[in-house]
Scaffold this motif. Structure first.
Motif, PDB file in Angstrom:
ATOM      1  N   GLY A 247     -25.157 106.707 -89.543  1.00 58.76           N
ATOM      2  CA  GLY A 247     -24.997 105.305 -89.938  1.00 58.76           C
ATOM      3  C   GLY A 247     -24.746 105.113 -91.428  1.00 58.76           C
ATOM      4  N   PHE A 248     -24.169 106.137 -92.090  1.00 62.02           N
ATOM      5  CA  PHE A 248     -23.923 106.047 -93.539  1.00 62.02           C
ATOM      6  C   PHE A 248     -22.469 106.393 -93.868  1.00 62.02           C
ATOM      7  N   ARG A 249     -22.024 105.927 -95.029  1.00 56.79           N
ATOM      8  CA  ARG A 249     -20.763 106.408 -95.611  1.00 56.79           C
ATOM      9  C   ARG A 249     -21.101 107.106 -96.905  1.00 56.79           C
ATOM     10  N   LEU A 271     -25.052 108.600-100.128  1.00 60.09           N
ATOM     11  CA  LEU A 271     -24.984 107.999 -98.799  1.00 60.09           C
ATOM     12  C   LEU A 271     -25.400 106.538 -98.915  1.00 60.09           C
ATOM     13  N   ILE A 272     -24.558 105.644 -98.377  1.00 60.09           N
ATOM     14  CA  ILE A 272     -24.876 104.206 -98.372  1.00 60.09           C
ATOM     15  C   ILE A 272     -24.825 103.740 -96.913  1.00 60.09           C
ATOM     16  N   LEU A 278     -20.570  97.643-100.255  1.00 59.55           N
ATOM     17  CA  LEU A 278     -20.077  98.720-101.125  1.00 59.55           C
ATOM     18  C   LEU A 278     -19.596  99.925-100.308  1.00 59.55           C
ATOM     19  N   ALA A 279     -20.186 100.119 -99.124  1.00 58.77           N
ATOM     20  CA  ALA A 279     -19.788 101.255 -98.279  1.00 58.77           C
ATOM     21  C   ALA A 279     -18.374 101.064 -97.736  1.00 58.77           C
ATOM     22  N   ASN A 280     -17.884  99.835 -97.815  1.00 60.44           N
ATOM     23  CA  ASN A 280     -16.581  99.520 -97.212  1.00 60.44           C
ATOM     24  C   ASN A 280     -15.495  99.283 -98.249  1.00 60.44           C
ATOM     25  N   ILE A 281     -15.723  99.740 -99.465  1.00 59.68           N
ATOM     26  CA  ILE A 281     -14.701  99.689-100.517  1.00 59.68           C
ATOM     27  C   ILE A 281     -13.930 101.000-100.431  1.00 59.68           C
ATOM     28  N   ASN A 282     -12.672 100.912-100.083  1.00 54.34           N
ATOM     29  CA  ASN A 282     -11.923 102.128 -99.769  1.00 54.34           C
ATOM     30  C   ASN A 282     -10.719 102.335-100.680  1.00 54.34           C
ATOM     31  N   GLY A 283     -10.173 103.542-100.616  1.00 53.49           N
ATOM     32  CA  GLY A 283      -8.963 103.851-101.381  1.00 53.49           C
ATOM     33  C   GLY A 283      -9.234 103.784-102.868  1.00 53.49           C
ATOM     34  N   VAL A 284      -8.248 103.300-103.618  1.00 47.04           N
ATOM     35  CA  VAL A 284      -8.340 103.324-105.082  1.00 47.04           C
ATOM     36  C   VAL A 284      -9.144 102.136-105.641  1.00 47.04           C
ATOM     37  N   MET A 285      -9.665 101.283-104.728  1.00 50.05           N
ATOM     38  CA  MET A 285     -10.414 100.098-105.179  1.00 50.05           C
ATOM     39  C   MET A 285     -11.732 100.488-105.854  1.00 50.05           C
ATOM     40  N   ASN A 286     -12.139  99.676-106.797  1.00 51.76           N
ATOM     41  CA  ASN A 286     -13.443  99.821-107.460  1.00 51.76           C
ATOM     42  C   ASN A 286     -14.326  98.640-107.059  1.00 51.76           C
ATOM     43  N   SER A 287     -15.631  98.804-107.208  1.00 51.38           N
ATOM     44  CA  SER A 287     -16.544  97.686-106.955  1.00 51.38           C
ATOM     45  C   SER A 287     -17.879  97.963-107.654  1.00 51.38           C
ATOM     46  N   ARG A 433     -27.089 118.833-101.053  1.00 50.74           N
ATOM     47  CA  ARG A 433     -28.043 117.732-101.259  1.00 50.74           C
ATOM     48  C   ARG A 433     -27.229 116.511-101.715  1.00 50.74           C
ATOM     49  N   ILE A 434     -27.370 115.409-101.020  1.00 50.64           N
ATOM     50  CA  ILE A 434     -26.695 114.166-101.437  1.00 50.64           C
ATOM     51  C   ILE A 434     -27.748 113.070-101.493  1.00 50.64           C
ATOM     52  N   ARG A 435     -27.755 112.321-102.574  1.00 50.71           N
ATOM     53  CA  ARG A 435     -28.756 111.258-102.718  1.00 50.71           C
ATOM     54  C   ARG A 435     -28.381 110.061-101.834  1.00 50.71           C
ATOM     55  N   VAL A 436     -29.381 109.286-101.452  1.00 48.51           N
ATOM     56  CA  VAL A 436     -29.182 108.142-100.556  1.00 48.51           C
ATOM     57  C   VAL A 436     -29.612 106.883-101.299  1.00 48.51           C
ATOM     58  N   GLU A 437     -28.805 105.829-101.239  1.00 47.66           N
ATOM     59  CA  GLU A 437     -29.179 104.536-101.838  1.00 47.66           C
ATOM     60  C   GLU A 437     -29.035 103.459-100.778  1.00 47.66           C
TER      61      GLU A 437
END
Ligand code: HSE
Length: 440
Positions: A247-249, A271-272, A278-287, A433-437
């Motif tokens: 359930g994360f991106r 992992l969000i 924020l998990a749905n900001i894709n491609g070259v977009m920033n947020s 190891r990947i941090r989760v927020e």
């Protein structure tokens, strides 16, 4: 339209006619009428300093010089726009312009993050403005939002996807199961990557931008060297798929957080939960998401790179300066706080003293007792497991991936646990190891 141009024109010198300088040149021309109306006086490109021409820019009868320092010394110029990038020459150019009493607009995040304290001090000494909206998140006016729009708030944290190249690569890897190196080549061909793409993939570019935003958010001096930085090159398509099944991106984030004992400044893959915006900001977009005590959570999204999006921010700075050019004292302080109130009393925390939840991927021999051995190590270190699953890998090596999500744990404790796990005979190093927020 009332052109509002009875006041003396503001004369701009653009140094560097590459992607950002060229975009600035073209948008200033195309939108001259509306920019004049907004600035309350004409904004004129007086001179261009560029080592080479840009075939996308019709410089016509504008004075073009190959000597960028001639622009800094030109007595006609009010605002020098630095879009050459890099460190040494750009710094010398900006300090020369300041010394000559000129205002400066720059898109140079590396220079501001690493030498901004010195540059802003020089500007204060000469009572000129150094503006840098384009340095962070391309076309998103995040500096203005943090410095002005949110000035009422005590900001507790901000987190952002602030490197378009990295976000493009992770999106493509996840959507099309493509390997990292392959997508990087494509991002370079599309012109998203920095001249040195390691700045993008190793997180340095994002760390420059995070450093700047953190200073404005918390009123601290720029402290690039104290920030923790990891890139995206260790992420595999399997991690993206395992995260999705939980359930994360996975996004590459810059995170700045005020903790009780100090300030966390960290750039790493994260992992969000997939239902967070924020998990749905894709491609070259920033947020960028900002948590303020008054306003709550706000989010700012848009193109983080490219000629005209970045030019949009450069020109916003030019217009701001044009509006206050007769009273530069009235301009907003460079970091949004008065110089004397900037404070580093609250230290930037070493990564070992920060606290996060973690995703672990452990490649291990697939036989009885391995899972038990892994959980015993975690339990001995007081690490609480939130979810655990085992996936047989497609590699025919008799191994399986054990994927674990933990509760919040001190990073230094996790370091020790991972070292112990990697020493176990059945575990293949290195552990991912990947941090989760949670973004809550
Ligand atoms: N290389 C940067 C990025 C450009 O990919 O976001 C804008 O800073």
């Amino acid at each position: 339209m009332n052109m509002g141009n009875t006041l003396k024109p503001v004369k701009v010198g653009i140094c560097g006619l590459g992607t950002v300088g060229g975009g600035t040149f073209n948008v200033l021309h195309r939108n001259a009428r509306i920019i004049t109306a907004r600035a309350g006086r004409p904004v004129i490109i007086e001179q261009v300093g560029a080592r080479r021409d840009n075939s996308d820019c019709d410089t016509g009868d504008i004075n073009v010089t190959r000597d960028i320092f001639a622009v800094a010394h030109n007595p006609e110029i009010d605002i020098l726009v630095e879009t050459i990038g890099g460190y040494d020459v750009a710094k010398e150019l900006i300090l020369t312009a300041i010394e000559q009493g000129k205002h400066v607009v720059t898109a140079n995040k590396a220079l501001i993050a690493e030498h901004g304290n010195e540059i802003f001090q020089a500007a204060r000494n000469k009572n000129v403005i150094v503006a840098y909206e384009a340095a962070v998140a391309g076309g998103i006016p995040i500096i203005k939002c943090l410095r002005e729009g949110l000035s009422a708030n005590s900001i507790s944290w901000l987190a952002g996807i602030i490197n378009g190249t990295g976000n493009y690569i992770l999106t493509e890897m996840g959507d099309h199961n493509r390997p990292f190196a392959d997508v990087l080549k494509e991002a370079q061909a599309l012109g998203y990557a920095e001249a040195d793409p390691t700045f993008d993939v190793e997180g340095i570019d994002a760390c420059h931008k995070l450093t700047i935003m953190a200073s404005i958010a918390f009123g601290i001096p720029l402290q690039f060297t104290k920030a923790y930085t990891e890139g995206i090159s260790e992420i595999t398509p399997s991690d993206i798929q395992y995260a999705a099944s939980l359930g994360f991106r996975i996004k590459h984030l810059g995170v700045a957080r005020k903790a009780a004992n100090g300030i966390e400044l960290r750039v790493h893959s994260t992992l969000i939960p997939s239902d967070r915006p924020l998990a749905n900001i894709n491609g070259v977009m920033n947020s960028v998401v900002v948590q303020g005590d008054g306003v709550g959570q706000t989010m700012y999204s848009g193109p983080g790179a490219g000629a005209e999006p970045t030019a949009s921010s450069v020109i916003a700075d030019i217009v701001d300066i044009a509006r206050t050019i007769d009273a530069p004292d009235a301009a907003v302080n460079a970091l949004g706080f008065s110089a004397e109130s900037l404070s580093d009393t609250l230290p930037v925390l070493p990564i070992t003293e920060t606290v996060c939840s973690f995703y672990l991927r452990i490649h291990a021999d697939d036989h009885p007792g391995v899972m038990n051995a892994v959980t015993r190590v975690l339990s001995r270190h007081g690490i609480n497991i939130d979810a655990i699953t085992q996936k047989v890998t497609r590699e025919d090596d008799g191994c399986a991936d054990i994927v674990i999500l933990t509760h919040r744990t001190l990073e230094g404790t996790m370091d020790k646990a991972i070292s112990e796990l990697e020493a176990l005979e059945d575990i293949k190093s290195p552990i991912t190891r990947i941090r989760v927020e949670t973004m809550a």
